[in-house]
Design a protein around this motif. Sequence first.
Motif, mmCIF file in Angstrom:
data_model
loop_
_atom_site.group_PDB
_atom_site.id
_atom_site.type_symbol
_atom_site.label_atom_id
_atom_site.label_comp_id
_atom_site.label_asym_id
_atom_site.label_seq_id
_atom_site.Cartn_x
_atom_site.Cartn_y
_atom_site.Cartn_z
ATOM 1 N N ILE A 86 0.964 -1.166 -0.041
ATOM 2 C CA ILE A 86 0.124 0.003 -0.070
ATOM 3 C C ILE A 86 0.934 1.228 -0.154
ATOM 4 N N ALA A 87 1.771 1.387 0.731
ATOM 5 C CA ALA A 87 2.957 2.348 0.806
ATOM 6 C C ALA A 87 3.695 2.640 -0.436
ATOM 7 N N ARG A 88 4.107 1.448 -1.081
ATOM 8 C CA ARG A 88 4.721 1.473 -2.176
ATOM 9 C C ARG A 88 3.535 2.238 -3.462
ATOM 10 N N ARG A 89 2.368 1.690 -3.381
ATOM 11 C CA ARG A 89 1.535 2.306 -4.425
ATOM 12 C C ARG A 89 1.186 3.607 -4.214
ATOM 13 N N ALA A 90 1.112 3.961 -3.036
ATOM 14 C CA ALA A 90 0.742 5.336 -2.862
ATOM 15 C C ALA A 90 1.865 6.163 -3.291
ATOM 16 N N GLN A 91 3.165 5.729 -2.915
ATOM 17 C CA GLN A 91 4.459 6.458 -3.531
ATOM 18 C C GLN A 91 4.437 6.556 -4.889
ATOM 19 N N ASP A 92 3.904 5.432 -5.462
ATOM 20 C CA ASP A 92 4.057 5.127 -7.058
ATOM 21 C C ASP A 92 2.694 6.382 -7.545
ATOM 22 N N ASN A 104 11.560 9.996 -15.101
ATOM 23 C CA ASN A 104 10.701 8.749 -15.777
ATOM 24 C C ASN A 104 10.019 7.826 -14.754
ATOM 25 N N PRO A 105 8.973 8.053 -14.086
ATOM 26 C CA PRO A 105 8.483 7.350 -13.072
ATOM 27 C C PRO A 105 8.141 6.016 -13.672
ATOM 28 N N ILE A 106 7.748 5.736 -14.816
ATOM 29 C CA ILE A 106 7.307 4.208 -15.164
ATOM 30 C C ILE A 106 8.800 3.370 -15.230
ATOM 31 N N VAL A 107 9.882 3.876 -15.699
ATOM 32 C CA VAL A 107 11.131 3.203 -15.784
ATOM 33 C C VAL A 107 11.575 2.935 -14.393
ATOM 34 N N ALA A 110 9.581 0.084 -12.922
ATOM 35 C CA ALA A 110 10.004 -1.121 -13.547
ATOM 36 C C ALA A 110 11.410 -1.847 -12.892
ATOM 37 N N GLU A 111 12.450 -0.702 -12.799
ATOM 38 C CA GLU A 111 13.701 -1.107 -12.219
ATOM 39 C C GLU A 111 13.487 -1.585 -10.704
ATOM 40 N N ARG A 112 12.565 -1.042 -10.009
ATOM 41 C CA ARG A 112 12.533 -1.219 -8.448
ATOM 42 C C ARG A 112 11.635 -2.744 -8.414
ATOM 43 N N ALA A 113 10.740 -2.957 -9.340
ATOM 44 C CA ALA A 113 10.259 -4.144 -9.455
ATOM 45 C C ALA A 113 10.950 -5.236 -9.606
ATOM 46 N N PHE A 114 11.822 -5.065 -10.614
ATOM 47 C CA PHE A 114 12.726 -6.380 -10.943
ATOM 48 C C PHE A 114 14.169 -6.345 -10.460
ATOM 49 N N ARG A 115 14.509 -5.477 -9.703
ATOM 50 C CA ARG A 115 15.587 -5.610 -8.899
ATOM 51 C C ARG A 115 15.787 -6.697 -7.808
ATOM 52 N N GLN A 116 17.050 -7.529 -8.027
ATOM 53 C CA GLN A 116 17.049 -8.355 -6.962
ATOM 54 C C GLN A 116 17.770 -7.783 -5.951
ATOM 55 N N PRO A 117 17.261 -8.072 -4.457
ATOM 56 C CA PRO A 117 17.956 -7.437 -3.351
ATOM 57 C C PRO A 117 19.113 -8.243 -3.055
ATOM 58 N N TYR A 118 20.167 -7.474 -2.533
ATOM 59 C CA TYR A 118 21.495 -8.199 -2.375
ATOM 60 C C TYR A 118 21.105 -9.138 -1.064
ATOM 61 N N SER A 119 21.881 -10.111 -1.237
ATOM 62 C CA SER A 119 21.771 -11.074 -0.104
ATOM 63 C C SER A 119 23.169 -11.030 0.638
ATOM 64 N N SER A 120 22.769 -11.223 2.007
ATOM 65 C CA SER A 120 24.080 -10.807 2.724
ATOM 66 C C SER A 120 24.614 -12.455 3.342
#
Length: 184
Positions: A86-92, A104-107, A110-120
């Motif tokens: 909900i917070a992410r969609r409100a921000q979007d 370019n908010p759409i790009v 997309a980058e945020r949606a498909f970015r793999q988080p770094y694993s520790s």
Amino acid sequence: MNIPQLQVTTTKAQLGFTTQQPTQQIEQPKATLDLQQPKAEMSINTTKSKLSIDTTEARADMDLKSAARRTSDVAQYAQSQVSNGIARRAQDGNDMMRIENGGNPIVAFAERAFRQPYSSLNVKFVPSIGSVKVSFQSGSVDIRVEPQKVINNSHANKPIHNYTPGKVTTELIQKPSIQIDWKV
């Protein structure tokens, strides 16, 4: 010349004694023993010791959770994901409203949606230290002993004493006598 003579003849008295010996009998009967020792009264009360080992957290660390715990964890995870979504969609939505500010908010979406988080890479000890909770309550033993007094109904028996006194009887066997004669 004939002188008259006095002649005295005596006979001694003779006494006879008959003795009956005395008799004495003494008998000592044994004492009558009547001793009783009642058993001591003993009571033992115990309190059981109690050992409690809680391995809930240790099992959870090894992913061996109970159904209730797993349901609770999934519900918390789902609630946090919903809140984050909900917070992410409100921000979007806010970013889309301000598209005129540039970028370019759409790009970016997309980058945020498909970015793999770094694993520790961390070392984790399973189960974690202190996850097993142990508590011990010691028990107790209470022993009470009440000794009973000895019941003594013993008594000494009196001696049996039979005594017949002795007896002495006397008799005169020969009477004494005196004879006086004159001899001329």
